[in-house]
Design a protein around this motif. Structure first.
Motif, PDB file in Angstrom:
ATOM      1  N   CYS A  18     -23.071  64.489 -59.605  1.00 30.21           N
ATOM      2  CA  CYS A  18     -22.729  63.136 -59.477  1.00 30.21           C
ATOM      3  C   CYS A  18     -23.392  62.529 -58.332  1.00 30.21           C
ATOM      4  O   CYS A  18     -24.058  61.426 -58.035  1.00 30.21           O
ATOM      5  CB  CYS A  18     -21.319  62.853 -59.042  1.00 30.21           C
ATOM      6  SG  CYS A  18     -20.268  63.142 -60.643  1.00 30.21           S
ATOM      7  N   GLN A  22     -26.377  60.260 -59.696  1.00 29.69           N
ATOM      8  CA  GLN A  22     -25.489  59.146 -60.156  1.00 29.69           C
ATOM      9  C   GLN A  22     -24.275  59.433 -60.919  1.00 29.69           C
ATOM     10  O   GLN A  22     -24.454  59.782 -62.035  1.00 29.69           O
ATOM     11  CB  GLN A  22     -25.903  57.827 -60.573  1.00 29.69           C
ATOM     12  CG  GLN A  22     -26.986  57.267 -59.597  1.00 29.69           C
ATOM     13  CD  GLN A  22     -27.646  55.895 -60.406  1.00 29.69           C
ATOM     14  OE1 GLN A  22     -27.045  55.392 -61.086  1.00 29.69           O
ATOM     15  NE2 GLN A  22     -28.770  55.385 -59.606  1.00 29.69           N
ATOM     16  N   ALA A  43     -21.580  57.793 -53.330  1.00 32.15           N
ATOM     17  CA  ALA A  43     -22.348  56.482 -53.632  1.00 32.15           C
ATOM     18  C   ALA A  43     -23.552  56.351 -53.031  1.00 32.15           C
ATOM     19  O   ALA A  43     -24.399  55.497 -53.409  1.00 32.15           O
ATOM     20  CB  ALA A  43     -21.433  55.284 -53.369  1.00 32.15           C
ATOM     21  N   THR A  46     -27.450  55.498 -54.045  1.00 32.36           N
ATOM     22  CA  THR A  46     -27.432  55.355 -55.475  1.00 32.36           C
ATOM     23  C   THR A  46     -28.082  54.003 -55.994  1.00 32.36           C
ATOM     24  O   THR A  46     -27.913  53.133 -55.082  1.00 32.36           O
ATOM     25  CB  THR A  46     -26.305  55.799 -55.982  1.00 32.36           C
ATOM     26  OG1 THR A  46     -25.299  54.975 -55.766  1.00 32.36           O
ATOM     27  CG2 THR A  46     -25.426  57.122 -55.853  1.00 32.36           C
ATOM     28  N   VAL A  48     -26.761  50.775 -58.056  1.00 28.56           N
ATOM     29  CA  VAL A  48     -25.626  50.094 -59.154  1.00 28.56           C
ATOM     30  C   VAL A  48     -26.207  48.849 -60.010  1.00 28.56           C
ATOM     31  O   VAL A  48     -26.928  47.827 -59.154  1.00 28.56           O
ATOM     32  CB  VAL A  48     -24.386  49.420 -58.351  1.00 28.56           C
ATOM     33  CG1 VAL A  48     -23.607  48.593 -59.022  1.00 28.56           C
ATOM     34  CG2 VAL A  48     -23.914  50.828 -57.605  1.00 28.56           C
ATOM     35  N   HIS A  75     -24.412  50.497 -47.163  1.00 28.68           N
ATOM     36  CA  HIS A  75     -24.066  51.704 -47.841  1.00 28.68           C
ATOM     37  C   HIS A  75     -24.989  52.503 -48.593  1.00 28.68           C
ATOM     38  O   HIS A  75     -24.662  53.540 -49.369  1.00 28.68           O
ATOM     39  CB  HIS A  75     -22.970  51.139 -49.031  1.00 28.68           C
ATOM     40  CG  HIS A  75     -21.762  50.785 -48.378  1.00 28.68           C
ATOM     41  ND1 HIS A  75     -20.588  51.663 -47.753  1.00 28.68           N
ATOM     42  CD2 HIS A  75     -21.269  49.424 -48.169  1.00 28.68           C
ATOM     43  CE1 HIS A  75     -19.801  50.951 -47.302  1.00 28.68           C
ATOM     44  NE2 HIS A  75     -19.852  49.519 -47.645  1.00 28.68           N
ATOM     45  N   ILE A  77     -26.977  51.492 -51.030  1.00 30.99           N
ATOM     46  CA  ILE A  77     -26.870  51.363 -52.426  1.00 30.99           C
ATOM     47  C   ILE A  77     -27.971  50.153 -52.652  1.00 30.99           C
ATOM     48  O   ILE A  77     -27.778  49.142 -52.151  1.00 30.99           O
ATOM     49  CB  ILE A  77     -25.352  51.024 -52.703  1.00 30.99           C
ATOM     50  CG1 ILE A  77     -24.348  52.187 -52.530  1.00 30.99           C
ATOM     51  CG2 ILE A  77     -25.340  50.550 -54.025  1.00 30.99           C
ATOM     52  CD1 ILE A  77     -22.894  51.851 -52.805  1.00 30.99           C
ATOM     53  N   ASP A 107     -23.082  49.354 -64.705  1.00 23.93           N
ATOM     54  CA  ASP A 107     -22.091  50.015 -63.747  1.00 23.93           C
ATOM     55  C   ASP A 107     -20.884  48.807 -63.272  1.00 23.93           C
ATOM     56  O   ASP A 107     -19.823  49.234 -63.417  1.00 23.93           O
ATOM     57  CB  ASP A 107     -22.804  50.225 -62.572  1.00 23.93           C
ATOM     58  CG  ASP A 107     -23.894  51.406 -62.612  1.00 23.93           C
ATOM     59  OD1 ASP A 107     -23.283  52.481 -63.201  1.00 23.93           O
ATOM     60  OD2 ASP A 107     -24.960  51.154 -62.140  1.00 23.93           O
ATOM     61  N   ASN A 324     -22.632  55.285 -62.890  1.00 22.29           N
ATOM     62  CA  ASN A 324     -22.496  55.543 -61.350  1.00 22.29           C
ATOM     63  C   ASN A 324     -20.989  54.982 -60.836  1.00 22.29           C
ATOM     64  O   ASN A 324     -21.293  53.720 -60.234  1.00 22.29           O
ATOM     65  CB  ASN A 324     -23.687  54.655 -60.637  1.00 22.29           C
ATOM     66  CG  ASN A 324     -23.619  54.740 -59.119  1.00 22.29           C
ATOM     67  OD1 ASN A 324     -22.829  55.577 -58.632  1.00 22.29           O
ATOM     68  ND2 ASN A 324     -24.448  54.320 -58.343  1.00 22.29           N
ATOM     69  N   THR A 326     -18.616  55.816 -58.757  1.00 18.84           N
ATOM     70  CA  THR A 326     -18.625  55.661 -57.170  1.00 18.84           C
ATOM     71  C   THR A 326     -19.373  54.554 -56.646  1.00 18.84           C
ATOM     72  O   THR A 326     -18.791  53.695 -55.947  1.00 18.84           O
ATOM     73  CB  THR A 326     -18.842  57.054 -56.438  1.00 18.84           C
ATOM     74  OG1 THR A 326     -20.152  57.362 -56.629  1.00 18.84           O
ATOM     75  CG2 THR A 326     -17.909  58.159 -56.972  1.00 18.84           C
ATOM     76  N   GLY A 327     -20.502  54.504 -57.057  1.00 15.59           N
ATOM     77  CA  GLY A 327     -21.443  53.304 -56.390  1.00 15.59           C
ATOM     78  C   GLY A 327     -20.958  51.927 -56.827  1.00 15.59           C
ATOM     79  O   GLY A 327     -20.776  50.988 -56.205  1.00 15.59           O
ATOM     80  N   VAL A 330     -17.651  51.211 -54.855  1.00 14.46           N
ATOM     81  CA  VAL A 330     -17.983  50.807 -53.381  1.00 14.46           C
ATOM     82  C   VAL A 330     -18.621  49.247 -53.489  1.00 14.46           C
ATOM     83  O   VAL A 330     -18.294  48.657 -52.507  1.00 14.46           O
ATOM     84  CB  VAL A 330     -19.022  51.865 -52.832  1.00 14.46           C
ATOM     85  CG1 VAL A 330     -19.683  51.273 -51.465  1.00 14.46           C
ATOM     86  CG2 VAL A 330     -18.531  53.134 -52.641  1.00 14.46           C
TER      87      VAL A 330
END
Length: 412
Positions: A18, A22, A43, A46, A48, A75, A77, A107, A324, A326-327, A330
């Motif tokens: 993960c 991702q 996250a 990664t 998103v 973050h 991201i 995502d 993804n 978790t991404g 977040v």
């Protein structure tokens, strides 16, 4: 002991996969049980992919020019926006589900109403996640009916409220001294100003909303529709006046009603070019940013019909095969932060109302909220509240779309 050790190794492998590739559907339930600090860590670094309607320049700019840079800075991201019709997104997910594709390319999805209902019924969504987001827990009124239900469908924490909007019409006050206040006045105005009015086709979200206002009136008010579940025979009988009205104004519309703007963006272009003198939208403040950017004339103002204007809450959700998870969580949590929600209200950005409960904000944040200037073209909160109409069963959306084709488009 060997079995436990083996399971531990598998779990660690999943977490490692993960973090590096991702997070995907495999182990999604485990990810939802993680501590928030661990989710943030997973996250980081990664990408998103958010799929959403792309027909409004203010919304697109808000995501691309304001949200994305801050999500990257705060973050690590990368947020990538893909404009796409929600129905096509759901069809893509349904095809992937039938093919057993557990890791897709989407995502986050901007969704509500019938599309959410279809996604939920076809098990295309990740599941309950929104109640795990810190900003939802802290700032959203989870007891509110417009959070618990989406066009009558229980959300069950499968989507997070992103914003609240109300339908208004916009007009060029340089050409129109006083806009029509009823559908009957609109009919007279359209006939007297041939070619200067049209509306998007019923398959478009905005066009469908415009038609549902007329449906409410033909049915004798929204209470008549709320008091019963979707009843096709009832609404067809009650709506004959509505279809007669639309056929009557058809010859006086832009291009004599032989064609309609495909979407709101197309109608906005007609308005900005002066071909029509009115546009519309499911956001009471959307035209303000278009005025500031010089796309709409400074003389643009907004109004609602005396009979009212439909308002609703729209949401963000995560598909069942998000690569993804978790991404996505977040990113959605950040989009629901007071910082992002207050910025979204500014006319230079999106201009729409926040999804957060103002009473849950700190004193400093409430002060910031009071100082948000939504612009001169935005109707007062009192006017909007006095004219607010609720959404009814989402099945009416499809019914309007299909019946409009038969009763209006295919009728000479």
């Amino acid at each position: 002991m060997k079995s436990l050790k083996g399971l531990s190794i598998i779990f660690l492998f999943l977490l490692s996969a993960c973090n590096n590739n991702q997070p995907n559907r495999h182990g999604a339930e485990n990810l939802l049980q993680q501590e928030w600090k661990d989710i943030i860590e997973l996250a980081s670094g990664t990408e998103v992919n958010i799929f959403m309607w792309g027909g409004d320049e203010g919304i697109n700019s808000y995501i691309d020019d304001w949200v994305a840079p801050r999500l990257l800075e705060n973050h690590d991201i990368i947020l990538t926006r893909t404009p796409m019709d929600t129905e096509n997104i759901l069809q893509k997910l349904l095809t992937e589900k039938k093919a057993g594709k557990d890791s897709g390319t989407i995502d986050v999805i901007w969704v509500n109403g019938e599309n959410f209902k279809n996604a939920k019924e076809n098990e295309l969504l990740l599941g309950a996640f929104s109640n795990k987001l810190p900003n939802v827990q802290q700032y959203v009124d989870l007891e509110s009916l417009d959070v618990q239900y989406d066009f009558g469908t229980s959300t069950e924490n499968m989507e997070a409220p992103w914003g609240k909007v109300q339908f208004v019409l916009a007009y060029n006050s340089a050409n129109i001294a006083e806009p029509p206040r009823t559908f009957e006045e609109l009919k007279v105005w359209v006939q007297e100003n041939e070619g200067k009015f049209t509306y998007p086709e019923a398959s478009d979200f905005t066009g469908n909303a415009f038609l549902r206002h007329l449906m409410y009136e033909a049915a004798g008010g929204v209470d008549q529709l709320l008091s019963r579940s979707f009843d096709e025979q009832y609404i067809y009988t009650q709506s004959q006046e509505m279809w007669t009205y639309l056929r009557d104004i058809k010859p006086f519309l832009w291009r004599s009603g032989e064609t309609y703007p495909q979407d709101l963006a197309a109608l906005d272009r007609l308005y900005s070019d002066g071909e029509v003198w009115m546009t519309m939208g499911y956001n009471e403040a959307r035209v303000e940013s278009l005025i500031e950017k010089g796309i709409f004339p400074d003389s643009t103002k907004t109004f609602v019909f005396d009979s009212g204007s439909i308002g609703n809450t729209h949401f963000l959700t995560i598909p069942y095969n998000s690569p993804n998870v978790t991404g996505a969580m977040v990113a959605i949590n950040y989009l629901l932060s007071p910082e992002a929600q207050l910025k979204k209200m500014e006319p230079s950005m999106w201009g729409e109302n926040m999804a957060l409960d103002p009473t849950k904000l700190s004193e400093d944040l409430q002060k910031q909220l009071r100082h948000v200037n939504r612009g001169d073209s935005v109707l007062s909160s009192e006017v909007l509240k006095d004219h607010l109409l609720p959404e009814v069963d989402s099945l009416y959306v499809n019914w309007v779309k299909e019946t409009w084709q038969n009763e209006v488009v295919q009728t000479p």
